[in-house]
Scaffold this active site. Structure first.
Site, PDB file in Angstrom:
ATOM      1  N   LYS A   1       0.848  -1.109   0.017  1.00  0.00           N
ATOM      2  CA  LYS A   1       0.039  -0.005   0.100  1.00  0.00           C
ATOM      3  C   LYS A   1       0.976   1.289   0.013  1.00  0.00           C
ATOM      4  O   LYS A   1       1.413   1.700   1.009  1.00  0.00           O
ATOM      5  CB  LYS A   1      -1.038  -0.042   1.267  1.00  0.00           C
TER       6      LYS A   1
ATOM      7  N   GLY B   1      -5.184   3.093  -0.955  1.00  0.00           N
ATOM      8  CA  GLY B   1      -6.292   3.373   0.280  1.00  0.00           C
ATOM      9  C   GLY B   1      -5.604   4.123   1.284  1.00  0.00           C
ATOM     10  O   GLY B   1      -4.337   4.511   1.256  1.00  0.00           O
TER      11      GLY B   1
ATOM     12  N   GLY C   1      -4.839   5.037   5.167  1.00  0.00           N
ATOM     13  CA  GLY C   1      -4.237   4.130   6.374  1.00  0.00           C
ATOM     14  C   GLY C   1      -5.261   3.680   7.408  1.00  0.00           C
ATOM     15  O   GLY C   1      -5.583   2.563   7.795  1.00  0.00           O
ATOM     16  N   PRO C   2      -6.263   4.384   7.756  1.00  0.00           N
ATOM     17  CA  PRO C   2      -7.310   4.175   8.760  1.00  0.00           C
ATOM     18  C   PRO C   2      -8.061   2.757   8.286  1.00  0.00           C
ATOM     19  O   PRO C   2      -8.788   2.240   9.277  1.00  0.00           O
ATOM     20  CB  PRO C   2      -8.145   5.537   9.011  1.00  0.00           C
TER      21      PRO C   2
ATOM     22  N   VAL D   1      -7.416   1.003   4.812  1.00  0.00           N
ATOM     23  CA  VAL D   1      -6.910  -0.281   4.253  1.00  0.00           C
ATOM     24  C   VAL D   1      -5.604  -0.421   5.125  1.00  0.00           C
ATOM     25  O   VAL D   1      -5.490  -1.860   5.234  1.00  0.00           O
ATOM     26  CB  VAL D   1      -6.388   0.061   2.749  1.00  0.00           C
ATOM     27  N   GLY D   2      -4.761   0.226   5.501  1.00  0.00           N
ATOM     28  CA  GLY D   2      -3.795   0.154   6.376  1.00  0.00           C
ATOM     29  C   GLY D   2      -4.123  -0.549   7.618  1.00  0.00           C
ATOM     30  O   GLY D   2      -3.337  -1.454   7.954  1.00  0.00           O
TER      31      GLY D   2
ATOM     32  N   GLU E   1      10.084   2.022  10.540  1.00  0.00           N
ATOM     33  CA  GLU E   1      10.857   3.021  10.277  1.00  0.00           C
ATOM     34  C   GLU E   1      10.030   4.156  10.520  1.00  0.00           C
ATOM     35  O   GLU E   1       9.361   4.735   9.546  1.00  0.00           O
ATOM     36  CB  GLU E   1      11.773   2.924   9.083  1.00  0.00           C
TER      37      GLU E   1
ATOM     38  N   CYS F   1      12.850  11.801   6.721  1.00  0.00           N
ATOM     39  CA  CYS F   1      12.891  11.457   8.367  1.00  0.00           C
ATOM     40  C   CYS F   1      14.430  11.368   9.152  1.00  0.00           C
ATOM     41  O   CYS F   1      14.456  11.554  10.246  1.00  0.00           O
ATOM     42  CB  CYS F   1      12.384   9.894   8.455  1.00  0.00           C
TER      43      CYS F   1
ATOM     44  N   GLU G   1       9.149  16.800  14.945  1.00  0.00           N
ATOM     45  CA  GLU G   1       9.637  16.737  13.628  1.00  0.00           C
ATOM     46  C   GLU G   1       8.907  17.690  12.847  1.00  0.00           C
ATOM     47  O   GLU G   1       7.763  17.347  12.546  1.00  0.00           O
ATOM     48  CB  GLU G   1       9.547  15.199  13.320  1.00  0.00           C
TER      49      GLU G   1
END
Length: 477
Positions: A172, A203, A205-206, A208-209, A247, A281, A381
């Site tokens: 994904k 899709g 995250g909330p 499909v993830g 990560e 990152c 960040e």
């Protein structure tokens, strides 16, 4: 260019219509224009892809490693044939300057495939320890969830070792930068990856993830993204005791040693932060300089930041493009303002777009001085082209400030190597870079603390996608 099949998913070796009818516009962040739509899947779409991966697992994982590696080599061949296409789509979906898209973004996918193929050919898949046979074998079905900021870097760092280890997978990509992932799925198809071994679903995250993280037929989740999302994935995976490799975020320190060449070290540090519009990152966003030389460092940082050419990604001379989205633009503006409000010295940049740009999510390369660790711009960040310069009074003070963070992805040191080595050993970070070295795709990459767990790149990635079996009483080799 816009890849074909943006409104389909790649499942079980075919481009198929989604079960969900939802779609989302894909924006070019340099122009704020919608360039196409992408299909947005749901939990049922994820289920279909996961079950295809499960059905394909035995046929793939029990093939000899040399045969799996041969398929991955074919992927690399076709990737190289379509190299410019990848550069163009990442420039479009990210607003990345075209030279950066070619020389960094597309290049990263290429070199990670190369390094992982080499590592697979040298990997000790099995060996004897006394009368026990040690066997490395693919962990199973893997959910691979990748971010928008380094699309092909992260796809390559997950897909290549997973394939070589003998895993099957569902990828994904980020829904806000989906073009390169769709193009990569076509490359896998053209390379002859067996049906069901590699699958792609787009899709949110909330939905499909989350399903990819909790599904009982998934054995491992490999995720790159925010620490907030990473904790949600770990919680979703916990009831089925999946392996979770993450990560996550970073707030990497960059210690400029007292006997470093300040002008050169600071300028290189500014470049490292501002590249990719600060959306890396592991960017060295906290620069620690000797207090007595802070004025010199601020002057060098201002000179370097003010030289950066911000503008049209299609211009071969552009060095910095926009942020990925309005959401990210607003976040970075808020944090720049927080730096001003909390009393840091604004050296250059600041809120708003560069003066000559009136559309696109462009920001001004920004440098702050007189920063202390309690300030928001030192702790959070930012994920934008913002550098915080913090003075230190001794090496002990510099190390303490560097480690005073919830993150631990990367750290940087500039100065004589022999002086840097003992400092490097005391920094709590997964990667410590001495004097801005070239990218090493065989070094382990991953973080301490809230920057995640697991390691990527080359054989480190292969290990993460393997189970280790001991066949006791097997006999001497």
């Amino acid at each position: 260019m816009i890849p074909a099949n943006m409104l389909k998913f790649y499942i079980n070796g075919q481009w198929v219509d989604p079960i969900s009818q939802n779609r989302m516009g894909v924006e070019n962040p340099a122009t704020e224009e919608i360039v196409c739509e992408v299909a947005m899947g749901n939990a049922q779409d994820a289920d279909r892809a996961i079950l295809a991966a499960r059905a394909a697992f035995d046929g793939w994982t029990y093939r000899p490693a040399a045969e799996r590696i041969a398929v991955v080599k074919r992927i690399l061949e076709i990737y190289n044939e379509r190299y410019e296409d990848f550069a163009q789509v990442m420039s479009t979906e990210m607003g990345a300057p075209i030279t950066w898209a070619r020389n960094a973004q597309a290049w990263a996918g290429q070199v990670h495939f190369e390094a992982t193929i080499k590592a697979g050919e040298e990997f000790a898949w099995e060996y004897s320890r006394g009368t026990t046979r040690i066997v490395h074998e693919g962990i199973g079905v893997c959910s691979l969830i990748t971010p928008w900021n380094w699309p092909m870097n992260q796809i390559a760092c997950k897909v290549a070792p997973a394939l070589i280890a003998g895993c099957t997978m569902v990828l994904k990509p980020s829904e806000i930068a989906p073009l390169s992932g769709t193009l990569f799925a076509q490359v896998c198809h053209d390379a002859g990856v067996p049906a069901g071994v590699f699958n792609l679903v787009h899709g949110a995250g909330p939905e499909v993830g989350a399903r990819m993280s909790e599904h009982p037929e998934v054995d491992m989740v490999s995720f790159t993204g925010s620490t907030r999302a990473g904790t949600a994935i770990a919680a979703a995976a916990a009831p089925t005791v999946k392996r979770v490799a993450q990560e996550l975020g970073g707030k990497s320190p960059n210690i400029i040693l007292p006997n470093a060449n300040i002008a050169e070290a600071v300028a290189a540090g500014v470049t490292a932060v501002m590249s990719n519009t600060g959306q890396s990152c592991d960017a060295p966003t906290r620069m620690l300089v000797p207090r007595a030389r802070q004025a010199e460092a601020l002057a060098a940082a201002k000179e370097a930041a003010d030289k950066i050419k911000v503008g049209d990604p299609r211009d071969e001379g552009t060095e910095m493009g926009p942020l990925i989205s309005k959401l990210q633009f607003d976040k970075v503006q808020r944090l720049i303002q927080a730096g001003i409000d909390e009393g840091a010295t604004l050296v250059t940049g600041g809120v708003g777009r560069p003066a000559d740009l009136n559309r696109g999510w462009f920001v001004r390369p920004t440098v702050f001085g007189d920063v202390v660790n309690s300030m928001t711009i030192s702790k959070e960040e930012i994920f934008g082209p913002v550098l915080a310069i913090q003075p230190y009074d001794s090496i002990e003070d510099a190390i303490a400030q560097a480690n005073d963070t919830v993150y631990g992805l990367a750290a940087y040191i500039a100065g004589p190597v022999e002086d840097a080595k003992p400092v490097a050993r005391r920094l709590r970070a997964g990667t410590v870079n001495l004097n801005y070295p070239d990218w090493d795709t065989s070094a382990p990459f991953g973080g301490y603390k809230q920057s995640g767990n697991g390691r990527e790149y080359a054989d480190w990635g292969i290990h993460d996608f393997c189970e280790v079996k001991g066949i006791v009483g097997y006999g001497e080799a």
